[in-house]
Design an enzyme around this catalytic site. Structure first.
Site, mmCIF file in Angstrom:
data_model
loop_
_atom_site.group_PDB
_atom_site.id
_atom_site.type_symbol
_atom_site.label_atom_id
_atom_site.label_comp_id
_atom_site.label_asym_id
_atom_site.label_seq_id
_atom_site.Cartn_x
_atom_site.Cartn_y
_atom_site.Cartn_z
ATOM 1 C CG HIS A 128 -0.391 0.243 2.518
ATOM 2 N ND1 HIS A 128 -0.078 -0.756 3.401
ATOM 3 C CD2 HIS A 128 -0.062 1.391 3.153
ATOM 4 C CE1 HIS A 128 0.412 -0.240 4.513
ATOM 5 N NE2 HIS A 128 0.427 1.065 4.388
ATOM 6 C CG ASP A 158 0.007 -4.013 2.719
ATOM 7 O OD1 ASP A 158 0.055 -3.495 1.592
ATOM 8 O OD2 ASP A 158 0.065 -3.347 3.779
ATOM 9 C CB SER A 233 3.188 1.533 6.120
ATOM 10 O OG SER A 233 1.990 1.378 6.803
#
EC number: 3.4.21.107
Length: 507
Positions: A128, A158, A233
Protein backbone atom coordinates in the site's frame (compact mmCIF):
# COMPACT_ATOMS: atom_id res chain seq x y z
CA UNK A 1 -13.59 6.55 15.50
CA UNK A 2 -12.08 7.31 12.12
CA UNK A 3 -10.55 4.36 10.36
CA UNK A 4 -8.64 4.06 7.12
CA UNK A 5 -9.93 0.70 5.88
CA UNK A 6 -13.15 -1.28 5.78
CA UNK A 7 -11.87 -3.47 8.60
CA UNK A 8 -11.42 -0.51 10.96
CA UNK A 9 -7.64 -0.54 10.73
CA UNK A 10 -5.52 2.24 9.32
CA UNK A 11 -3.24 1.63 6.41
CA UNK A 12 -1.58 4.58 4.81
CA UNK A 13 -1.68 4.58 1.05
CA UNK A 14 -0.86 8.27 0.95
CA UNK A 15 1.47 8.48 3.88
CA UNK A 16 2.24 4.91 4.94
CA UNK A 17 0.97 3.15 8.06
CA UNK A 18 2.08 1.65 11.30
CA UNK A 19 1.89 0.42 14.92
CA UNK A 20 1.43 1.47 18.63
CA UNK A 21 2.87 3.49 21.54
CA UNK A 22 5.00 2.50 24.51
CA UNK A 23 6.18 3.86 27.83
CA UNK A 24 9.55 2.78 29.09
CA UNK A 25 9.92 1.02 32.39
CA UNK A 26 12.64 0.95 35.03
CA UNK A 27 16.26 1.42 34.03
CA UNK A 28 18.13 -1.87 33.70
CA UNK A 29 21.88 -2.52 34.00
CA UNK A 30 24.08 -0.84 31.38
CA UNK A 31 23.38 -2.18 27.86
CA UNK A 32 26.41 -3.89 26.37
CA UNK A 33 25.08 -6.50 23.93
CA UNK A 34 21.66 -7.13 22.34
CA UNK A 35 20.25 -9.15 25.21
CA UNK A 36 16.98 -8.95 27.09
CA UNK A 37 16.94 -7.87 30.72
CA UNK A 38 14.11 -8.67 33.08
CA UNK A 39 13.37 -4.95 33.61
CA UNK A 40 13.63 -4.16 29.91
CA UNK A 41 16.54 -2.79 27.90
CA UNK A 42 18.35 0.17 29.44
CA UNK A 43 19.33 1.29 25.96
CA UNK A 44 18.97 0.11 22.38
CA UNK A 45 21.54 2.60 21.07
CA UNK A 46 24.02 -0.01 19.83
CA UNK A 47 21.25 -2.09 18.31
CA UNK A 48 19.73 0.91 16.52
CA UNK A 49 23.02 2.37 15.33
CA UNK A 50 23.89 -0.73 13.37
CA UNK A 51 20.52 -0.83 11.62
CA UNK A 52 19.45 2.76 10.96
CA UNK A 53 21.32 2.83 7.65
CA UNK A 54 19.45 -0.26 6.45
CA UNK A 55 16.05 1.37 6.98
CA UNK A 56 14.97 3.75 4.22
CA UNK A 57 12.22 6.19 3.46
CA UNK A 58 10.15 5.21 0.44
CA UNK A 59 8.85 8.25 -1.45
CA UNK A 60 6.28 7.83 -4.22
CA UNK A 61 4.54 10.17 -6.61
CA UNK A 62 1.69 9.82 -9.06
CA UNK A 63 -0.35 11.98 -11.40
CA UNK A 64 -3.93 12.50 -10.25
CA UNK A 65 -6.50 14.05 -12.56
CA UNK A 66 -7.99 17.30 -11.37
CA UNK A 67 -11.69 18.19 -11.04
CA UNK A 68 -13.79 17.48 -14.10
CA UNK A 69 -11.71 14.49 -15.17
CA UNK A 70 -13.83 11.88 -13.42
CA UNK A 71 -11.08 10.80 -10.99
CA UNK A 72 -11.11 13.70 -8.57
CA UNK A 73 -11.86 13.38 -4.89
CA UNK A 74 -15.51 14.43 -4.41
CA UNK A 75 -16.28 17.46 -2.31
CA UNK A 76 -17.45 16.48 1.19
CA UNK A 77 -21.15 16.99 1.96
CA UNK A 78 -21.44 19.82 4.48
CA UNK A 79 -24.47 21.81 5.73
CA UNK A 80 -25.36 24.94 3.79
CA UNK A 81 -23.97 28.02 5.50
CA UNK A 82 -21.34 26.07 7.41
CA UNK A 83 -18.37 28.17 8.61
CA UNK A 84 -16.16 25.74 6.66
CA UNK A 85 -18.03 26.30 3.38
CA UNK A 86 -15.52 28.85 2.07
CA UNK A 87 -12.57 26.63 2.97
CA UNK A 88 -13.99 23.63 1.11
CA UNK A 89 -14.96 25.78 -1.88
CA UNK A 90 -11.38 27.03 -2.13
CA UNK A 91 -9.84 23.59 -1.70
CA UNK A 92 -12.09 21.54 -3.97
CA UNK A 93 -13.09 24.29 -6.40
CA UNK A 94 -11.51 24.90 -9.83
CA UNK A 95 -8.77 27.04 -8.32
CA UNK A 96 -8.02 24.67 -5.41
CA UNK A 97 -5.33 22.02 -5.15
CA UNK A 98 -6.90 20.20 -8.06
CA UNK A 99 -5.83 23.07 -10.33
CA UNK A 100 -7.77 23.99 -13.43
CA UNK A 101 -10.69 21.75 -14.44
CA UNK A 102 -9.39 18.58 -16.08
CA UNK A 103 -5.74 19.30 -15.21
CA UNK A 104 -3.63 16.65 -13.49
CA UNK A 105 -1.59 17.27 -10.39
CA UNK A 106 1.32 15.49 -8.74
CA UNK A 107 0.59 13.70 -5.44
CA UNK A 108 3.42 12.49 -3.22
CA UNK A 109 3.46 10.09 -0.28
CA UNK A 110 5.98 8.68 2.15
CA UNK A 111 6.45 5.29 3.76
CA UNK A 112 9.25 3.08 5.02
CA UNK A 113 11.27 0.11 3.84
CA UNK A 114 14.46 -1.78 4.56
CA UNK A 115 17.36 -3.32 2.62
CA UNK A 116 17.52 -7.12 2.75
CA UNK A 117 20.22 -7.71 0.11
CA UNK A 118 23.03 -5.15 -0.21
CA UNK A 119 24.71 -6.84 -3.18
CA UNK A 120 21.55 -6.99 -5.29
CA UNK A 121 19.97 -3.78 -3.98
CA UNK A 122 16.74 -5.38 -2.73
CA UNK A 123 14.35 -3.33 -0.56
CA UNK A 124 11.19 -4.59 1.14
CA UNK A 125 8.17 -2.38 1.88
CA UNK A 126 4.36 -2.55 2.00
CA UNK A 127 2.27 -2.82 -1.13
CA UNK A 128 0.00 0.00 0.00
CA UNK A 129 3.02 2.31 0.26
CA UNK A 130 3.81 2.02 -3.46
CA UNK A 131 0.34 1.18 -4.83
CA UNK A 132 -0.49 3.12 -8.04
CA UNK A 133 2.81 5.01 -7.89
CA UNK A 134 4.28 6.39 -11.12
CA UNK A 135 7.69 6.99 -9.55
CA UNK A 136 9.34 5.39 -6.51
CA UNK A 137 12.37 6.86 -4.76
CA UNK A 138 14.38 5.45 -1.87
CA UNK A 139 15.82 8.00 0.59
CA UNK A 140 18.71 6.99 2.84
CA UNK A 141 19.58 8.06 6.35
CA UNK A 142 22.47 10.23 5.06
CA UNK A 143 20.14 12.19 2.77
CA UNK A 144 21.05 10.54 -0.53
CA UNK A 145 18.34 9.29 -2.90
CA UNK A 146 17.99 6.58 -5.55
CA UNK A 147 15.26 5.71 -8.02
CA UNK A 148 13.67 2.31 -7.34
CA UNK A 149 12.18 -0.31 -9.64
CA UNK A 150 9.20 -2.40 -8.54
CA UNK A 151 10.09 -6.11 -8.82
CA UNK A 152 6.77 -7.43 -7.56
CA UNK A 153 3.92 -6.85 -5.14
CA UNK A 154 1.32 -8.94 -3.34
CA UNK A 155 -1.99 -7.39 -2.31
CA UNK A 156 -3.05 -10.33 -0.11
CA UNK A 157 -0.12 -9.93 2.31
CA UNK A 158 0.50 -6.22 1.59
CA UNK A 159 4.15 -6.76 0.63
CA UNK A 160 6.24 -5.29 -2.17
CA UNK A 161 9.85 -5.76 -3.29
CA UNK A 162 11.90 -2.94 -4.85
CA UNK A 163 15.29 -2.91 -6.55
CA UNK A 164 17.83 -0.09 -6.49
CA UNK A 165 21.28 0.21 -8.07
CA UNK A 166 23.74 -1.06 -5.43
CA UNK A 167 26.71 0.53 -7.23
CA UNK A 168 25.44 4.06 -6.59
CA UNK A 169 25.27 3.89 -2.80
CA UNK A 170 26.89 1.81 -0.10
CA UNK A 171 24.09 -0.35 1.23
CA UNK A 172 23.62 -1.91 4.65
CA UNK A 173 21.31 -4.93 4.86
CA UNK A 174 19.46 -6.51 7.76
CA UNK A 175 18.72 -10.20 8.28
CA UNK A 176 15.42 -11.96 8.80
CA UNK A 177 14.85 -13.81 12.07
CA UNK A 178 12.38 -16.53 13.02
CA UNK A 179 9.15 -14.86 14.11
CA UNK A 180 7.83 -18.22 15.34
CA UNK A 181 10.31 -18.03 18.23
CA UNK A 182 9.02 -14.61 19.31
CA UNK A 183 6.91 -14.72 22.47
CA UNK A 184 4.30 -12.43 23.92
CA UNK A 185 6.15 -10.01 26.20
CA UNK A 186 9.43 -10.05 24.24
CA UNK A 187 10.99 -6.65 23.62
CA UNK A 188 11.00 -5.37 20.05
CA UNK A 189 12.33 -2.29 18.25
CA UNK A 190 10.76 -0.55 15.27
CA UNK A 191 12.47 1.84 12.86
CA UNK A 192 10.54 3.85 10.32
CA UNK A 193 9.51 7.20 8.90
CA UNK A 194 6.52 8.43 10.96
CA UNK A 195 4.74 11.46 9.49
CA UNK A 196 7.63 11.93 7.06
CA UNK A 197 10.00 13.03 9.83
CA UNK A 198 12.80 10.64 8.86
CA UNK A 199 14.40 7.67 10.55
CA UNK A 200 12.79 7.18 13.97
CA UNK A 201 13.44 4.43 16.56
CA UNK A 202 10.80 3.19 19.02
CA UNK A 203 10.76 0.31 21.48
CA UNK A 204 7.98 -1.82 22.95
CA UNK A 205 6.92 -5.41 23.47
CA UNK A 206 5.02 -8.04 21.55
CA UNK A 207 1.48 -7.63 22.84
CA UNK A 208 -0.08 -10.62 21.04
CA UNK A 209 0.47 -13.07 18.22
CA UNK A 210 -1.65 -14.59 15.44
CA UNK A 211 -3.97 -11.58 15.25
CA UNK A 212 -6.71 -11.55 12.61
CA UNK A 213 -7.72 -8.00 11.65
CA UNK A 214 -9.79 -9.03 8.61
CA UNK A 215 -7.49 -7.26 6.17
CA UNK A 216 -6.84 -10.31 4.01
CA UNK A 217 -7.12 -14.09 3.71
CA UNK A 218 -3.81 -14.80 5.46
CA UNK A 219 -3.99 -12.54 8.51
CA UNK A 220 -1.58 -13.74 11.19
CA UNK A 221 -0.18 -10.50 12.56
CA UNK A 222 2.19 -9.75 15.41
CA UNK A 223 0.60 -7.11 17.64
CA UNK A 224 2.99 -4.68 19.31
CA UNK A 225 2.91 -1.50 21.35
CA UNK A 226 6.19 -0.18 19.91
CA UNK A 227 5.14 3.30 18.77
CA UNK A 228 4.32 3.22 15.08
CA UNK A 229 2.41 5.92 13.23
CA UNK A 230 1.50 7.01 9.73
CA UNK A 231 4.61 6.65 7.60
CA UNK A 232 6.01 3.64 9.48
CA UNK A 233 4.36 1.23 7.04
CA UNK A 234 6.88 -1.08 5.42
CA UNK A 235 9.47 -0.57 8.14
CA UNK A 236 11.06 -3.44 10.08
CA UNK A 237 10.21 -4.78 13.52
CA UNK A 238 13.39 -6.10 15.18
CA UNK A 239 13.93 -8.55 18.00
CA UNK A 240 16.65 -7.87 20.55
CA UNK A 241 19.15 -9.83 18.46
CA UNK A 242 18.74 -7.27 15.71
CA UNK A 243 16.85 -9.62 13.38
CA UNK A 244 13.74 -8.58 11.46
CA UNK A 245 10.77 -10.58 12.72
CA UNK A 246 8.01 -8.47 11.18
CA UNK A 247 7.07 -5.82 8.61
CA UNK A 248 5.01 -3.02 10.15
CA UNK A 249 1.76 -2.57 8.28
CA UNK A 250 -1.30 -1.35 10.22
CA UNK A 251 -2.59 0.39 13.33
CA UNK A 252 -5.84 0.83 15.19
CA UNK A 253 -6.25 4.55 15.60
CA UNK A 254 -9.15 6.89 16.42
CA UNK A 255 -7.07 9.92 15.45
CA UNK A 256 -4.54 8.70 12.88
CA UNK A 257 -1.77 8.48 15.48
CA UNK A 258 -0.49 5.71 17.70
CA UNK A 259 -2.56 4.47 20.64
CA UNK A 260 -0.37 1.45 21.32
CA UNK A 261 -2.08 -1.11 19.08
CA UNK A 262 -0.25 -1.91 15.87
CA UNK A 263 0.44 -4.88 13.65
CA UNK A 264 3.35 -6.39 11.76
CA UNK A 265 3.44 -9.14 9.12
CA UNK A 266 5.48 -11.98 10.70
CA UNK A 267 8.55 -13.19 8.83
CA UNK A 268 7.20 -16.75 8.89
CA UNK A 269 4.71 -15.49 6.29
CA UNK A 270 6.66 -12.65 4.70
CA UNK A 271 9.90 -14.41 3.74
CA UNK A 272 8.36 -16.92 1.33
CA UNK A 273 6.31 -14.15 -0.36
CA UNK A 274 9.38 -11.91 -0.66
CA UNK A 275 11.45 -14.76 -2.15
CA UNK A 276 8.75 -15.44 -4.77
CA UNK A 277 8.42 -11.75 -5.66
CA UNK A 278 12.20 -11.53 -6.10
CA UNK A 279 12.39 -14.65 -8.27
CA UNK A 280 9.18 -14.49 -10.30
CA UNK A 281 7.81 -10.96 -9.84
CA UNK A 282 4.60 -12.53 -8.54
CA UNK A 283 3.40 -15.04 -5.97
CA UNK A 284 2.92 -18.74 -6.71
CA UNK A 285 0.70 -20.06 -3.97
CA UNK A 286 -0.46 -23.60 -3.37
CA UNK A 287 -4.17 -24.24 -3.90
CA UNK A 288 -6.25 -27.04 -2.37
CA UNK A 289 -9.42 -26.32 -4.33
CA UNK A 290 -11.90 -26.64 -1.48
CA UNK A 291 -14.46 -24.39 0.20
CA UNK A 292 -14.27 -24.46 3.98
CA UNK A 293 -16.25 -23.45 7.04
CA UNK A 294 -15.31 -23.14 10.72
CA UNK A 295 -15.93 -26.14 12.98
CA UNK A 296 -18.40 -24.75 15.52
CA UNK A 297 -19.47 -26.43 18.74
CA UNK A 298 -22.66 -27.61 17.03
CA UNK A 299 -20.76 -29.03 14.08
CA UNK A 300 -18.29 -30.82 16.36
CA UNK A 301 -21.13 -32.34 18.39
CA UNK A 302 -23.00 -33.47 15.28
CA UNK A 303 -19.87 -35.22 13.98
CA UNK A 304 -19.00 -36.77 17.32
CA UNK A 305 -15.82 -34.67 17.67
CA UNK A 306 -14.48 -33.75 21.09
CA UNK A 307 -13.17 -30.33 20.03
CA UNK A 308 -13.66 -27.67 17.36
CA UNK A 309 -10.22 -28.22 15.84
CA UNK A 310 -9.87 -28.19 12.07
CA UNK A 311 -11.58 -26.85 8.95
CA UNK A 312 -14.86 -28.27 7.63
CA UNK A 313 -14.85 -28.94 3.87
CA UNK A 314 -18.07 -27.46 2.49
CA UNK A 315 -17.34 -28.55 -1.07
CA UNK A 316 -14.76 -28.99 -3.83
CA UNK A 317 -14.21 -26.15 -6.28
CA UNK A 318 -14.90 -27.18 -9.86
CA UNK A 319 -12.14 -26.50 -12.37
CA UNK A 320 -9.64 -25.86 -9.59
CA UNK A 321 -6.69 -27.61 -11.36
CA UNK A 322 -6.11 -29.63 -8.17
CA UNK A 323 -6.00 -33.41 -7.78
CA UNK A 324 -8.17 -33.38 -4.65
CA UNK A 325 -10.68 -36.14 -5.40
CA UNK A 326 -9.78 -38.04 -2.23
CA UNK A 327 -11.21 -35.19 -0.14
CA UNK A 328 -14.98 -35.27 0.38
CA UNK A 329 -17.48 -32.59 1.42
CA UNK A 330 -18.08 -33.03 5.14
CA UNK A 331 -14.47 -33.97 5.88
CA UNK A 332 -12.82 -32.03 8.68
CA UNK A 333 -9.18 -31.28 7.84
CA UNK A 334 -7.16 -31.47 11.06
CA UNK A 335 -3.65 -31.74 9.64
CA UNK A 336 -2.08 -30.59 6.38
CA UNK A 337 1.40 -31.70 5.32
CA UNK A 338 2.34 -32.42 8.92
CA UNK A 339 1.01 -29.07 10.23
CA UNK A 340 -1.89 -29.06 12.68
CA UNK A 341 -4.93 -27.05 11.57
CA UNK A 342 -6.33 -25.44 14.70
CA UNK A 343 -9.12 -23.59 12.92
CA UNK A 344 -10.47 -22.78 9.46
CA UNK A 345 -8.35 -19.63 9.25
CA UNK A 346 -5.13 -21.67 9.48
CA UNK A 347 -5.76 -23.79 6.40
CA UNK A 348 -5.62 -21.15 3.60
CA UNK A 349 -2.38 -19.75 4.99
CA UNK A 350 -0.66 -23.13 5.38
CA UNK A 351 -1.77 -24.26 1.90
CA UNK A 352 -0.67 -20.97 0.30
CA UNK A 353 2.82 -21.39 1.75
CA UNK A 354 3.16 -24.86 0.15
CA UNK A 355 4.85 -25.36 -3.25
CA UNK A 356 2.65 -25.63 -6.32
CA UNK A 357 2.47 -29.21 -7.60
CA UNK A 358 3.55 -30.77 -4.33
CA UNK A 359 1.83 -33.98 -3.25
CA UNK A 360 0.88 -33.65 0.40
CA UNK A 361 -0.78 -35.81 3.02
CA UNK A 362 -4.00 -34.43 4.48
CA UNK A 363 -5.44 -35.88 7.68
CA UNK A 364 -9.23 -35.67 7.84
CA UNK A 365 -11.96 -36.78 10.21
CA UNK A 366 -14.58 -38.62 8.16
CA UNK A 367 -17.65 -40.23 9.72
CA UNK A 368 -16.02 -40.19 13.14
CA UNK A 369 -12.76 -41.80 12.00
CA UNK A 370 -9.39 -40.24 11.20
CA UNK A 371 -8.13 -40.92 7.68
CA UNK A 372 -5.13 -39.79 5.65
CA UNK A 373 -5.56 -38.83 2.00
CA UNK A 374 -3.12 -37.49 -0.59
CA UNK A 375 -3.60 -34.35 -2.65
CA UNK A 376 -1.51 -32.79 -5.41
CA UNK A 377 -1.71 -29.01 -5.07
CA UNK A 378 -2.58 -26.64 -7.88
CA UNK A 379 -1.75 -22.96 -8.19
CA UNK A 380 -4.13 -20.40 -6.71
CA UNK A 381 -3.26 -17.62 -9.15
CA UNK A 382 -4.05 -19.81 -12.17
CA UNK A 383 -7.51 -20.51 -10.78
CA UNK A 384 -8.10 -16.82 -10.01
CA UNK A 385 -7.18 -15.86 -13.60
CA UNK A 386 -9.54 -18.52 -14.92
CA UNK A 387 -12.36 -17.25 -12.69
CA UNK A 388 -11.79 -13.72 -13.97
CA UNK A 389 -12.15 -14.86 -17.58
CA UNK A 390 -15.21 -17.03 -16.95
CA UNK A 391 -18.55 -15.23 -16.82
CA UNK A 392 -20.23 -18.18 -15.12
CA UNK A 393 -19.44 -21.26 -13.09
CA UNK A 394 -21.73 -23.35 -15.30
CA UNK A 395 -19.68 -26.21 -16.69
CA UNK A 396 -22.42 -27.19 -19.14
CA UNK A 397 -23.11 -30.43 -17.30
CA UNK A 398 -26.12 -32.32 -18.65
CA UNK A 399 -26.87 -34.97 -16.07
CA UNK A 400 -29.96 -37.14 -16.04
CA UNK A 401 -32.67 -36.01 -13.64
CA UNK A 402 -34.46 -39.33 -13.53
CA UNK A 403 -35.29 -40.32 -9.97
CA UNK A 404 -36.73 -43.53 -8.50
CA UNK A 405 -40.18 -43.35 -6.93
CA UNK A 406 -40.04 -41.42 -3.64
CA UNK A 407 -42.57 -40.31 -1.05
CA UNK A 408 -44.28 -37.10 -2.11
CA UNK A 409 -43.55 -35.00 1.00
CA UNK A 410 -42.62 -35.25 4.67
CA UNK A 411 -42.22 -32.78 7.54
CA UNK A 412 -38.83 -32.90 9.33
CA UNK A 413 -37.25 -30.36 11.71
CA UNK A 414 -39.73 -27.70 10.65
CA UNK A 415 -39.12 -28.29 6.94
CA UNK A 416 -41.49 -29.67 4.36
CA UNK A 417 -39.42 -31.85 2.04
CA UNK A 418 -40.07 -33.29 -1.42
CA UNK A 419 -38.33 -35.44 -3.98
CA UNK A 420 -36.16 -33.44 -6.38
CA UNK A 421 -37.96 -34.26 -9.62
CA UNK A 422 -38.36 -32.28 -12.84
CA UNK A 423 -41.34 -30.39 -11.47
CA UNK A 424 -39.42 -29.23 -8.39
CA UNK A 425 -36.36 -28.30 -10.45
CA UNK A 426 -38.52 -26.10 -12.63
CA UNK A 427 -40.43 -24.62 -9.71
CA UNK A 428 -37.28 -23.58 -7.79
CA UNK A 429 -34.95 -23.17 -10.82
CA UNK A 430 -32.52 -25.76 -9.43
CA UNK A 431 -29.47 -26.62 -11.57
CA UNK A 432 -29.44 -30.07 -13.26
CA UNK A 433 -26.34 -31.28 -11.42
CA UNK A 434 -27.76 -30.64 -7.92
CA UNK A 435 -28.92 -33.88 -6.28
CA UNK A 436 -30.73 -34.47 -2.99
CA UNK A 437 -34.01 -33.61 -1.30
CA UNK A 438 -35.59 -30.21 -1.88
CA UNK A 439 -36.97 -28.00 0.91
CA UNK A 440 -40.37 -26.71 -0.18
CA UNK A 441 -41.48 -24.91 2.99
CA UNK A 442 -39.92 -23.81 6.30
CA UNK A 443 -42.09 -23.27 9.36
CA UNK A 444 -41.56 -19.95 11.20
CA UNK A 445 -39.71 -20.24 14.54
CA UNK A 446 -38.67 -23.82 13.71
CA UNK A 447 -35.21 -25.31 14.17
CA UNK A 448 -34.64 -24.99 10.42
CA UNK A 449 -35.80 -21.36 10.37
CA UNK A 450 -33.26 -20.53 13.10
CA UNK A 451 -30.52 -21.58 10.67
CA UNK A 452 -32.04 -19.59 7.80
CA UNK A 453 -32.79 -22.59 5.66
CA UNK A 454 -34.96 -21.43 2.78
CA UNK A 455 -37.35 -23.07 0.33
CA UNK A 456 -35.49 -24.14 -2.80
CA UNK A 457 -32.40 -25.29 -0.94
CA UNK A 458 -31.50 -28.95 -1.34
CA UNK A 459 -30.40 -31.32 1.44
CA UNK A 460 -27.48 -33.31 0.02
CA UNK A 461 -26.47 -35.30 3.08
CA UNK A 462 -27.05 -35.50 6.83
CA UNK A 463 -24.25 -36.39 9.21
CA UNK A 464 -22.00 -37.23 6.23
CA UNK A 465 -24.49 -39.73 4.81
CA UNK A 466 -26.10 -39.01 1.43
CA UNK A 467 -29.89 -38.66 1.27
CA UNK A 468 -31.93 -39.16 -1.89
CA UNK A 469 -35.52 -38.98 -0.69
CA UNK A 470 -37.63 -37.31 2.03
CA UNK A 471 -37.89 -40.72 3.69
CA UNK A 472 -34.07 -40.92 3.86
CA UNK A 473 -33.99 -37.60 5.68
CA UNK A 474 -36.62 -38.68 8.18
CA UNK A 475 -34.84 -41.98 8.93
CA UNK A 476 -31.46 -40.30 9.29
CA UNK A 477 -32.78 -37.70 11.74
CA UNK A 478 -34.56 -40.40 13.76
CA UNK A 479 -31.28 -42.35 13.87
CA UNK A 480 -29.41 -39.34 15.22
CA UNK A 481 -32.01 -38.90 17.96
CA UNK A 482 -31.59 -42.55 18.99
CA UNK A 483 -27.81 -42.03 19.13
CA UNK A 484 -28.38 -39.17 21.58
CA UNK A 485 -27.20 -36.46 19.19
CA UNK A 486 -28.41 -32.95 19.90
CA UNK A 487 -27.79 -31.63 16.39
CA UNK A 488 -27.88 -32.85 12.82
CA UNK A 489 -25.22 -31.64 10.39
CA UNK A 490 -26.90 -30.86 7.07
CA UNK A 491 -25.07 -30.27 3.81
CA UNK A 492 -27.23 -27.90 1.79
CA UNK A 493 -26.91 -26.99 -1.86
CA UNK A 494 -28.18 -23.72 -3.26
CA UNK A 495 -30.12 -23.57 -6.51
CA UNK A 496 -26.84 -23.22 -8.40
CA UNK A 497 -25.09 -26.00 -6.47
CA UNK A 498 -23.02 -23.98 -3.99
CA UNK A 499 -22.66 -26.00 -0.78
CA UNK A 500 -22.84 -24.98 2.86
CA UNK A 501 -23.15 -26.80 6.18
CA UNK A 502 -25.61 -25.99 8.95
CA UNK A 503 -26.38 -27.70 12.23
CA UNK A 504 -30.05 -28.06 13.15
CA UNK A 505 -31.38 -29.07 16.57
CA UNK A 506 -32.96 -32.52 16.58
CA UNK A 507 -34.09 -32.55 20.22
Amino acid sequence: MAFGTRSGFLRSGIAAIAIGAVTFGAIAPVWTTPVQAAEGPASVADLAQGRLDAVVNVSTSQNVQGPGSGNQVPMPQIPEGSPFQEFFDDFFGPQGRGGERGQSRRVQSLGSGFVVDAQQGIVVTNNHVIADADDIEVNFNDGSKLKAELLGKDVKTDLAVLKIDPTKHKLTAVKFGDSQKARIGDWVMAIGNPFGLGGTVTVGIISARNRNINSGPYDNFIQTDAAINRGNSGGPLFNMDGEVIGVNTAIISPSGGSIGIGFAIPTEMAVSVIDQLREFGETRRGWLGVRIQPVTDDVAESLGMKSTTGALVAGLVEGSNVDNKEIQPGDVIVKFDGKTIENARDLPRVVAESPVGKEVEVVVIRKGRQETVKVKLGRLEEFEKKETKDDTDDEGTDKSTEQPDKPASVDVLGMKLAALDDEMRTRFEIAPDVQGVVVTEVAPNSAAAEKRIAPGEVIVDIGQETVGSPDDVEKRVDGLRKEGRKNALLMLASKTGELRFVTVRVE
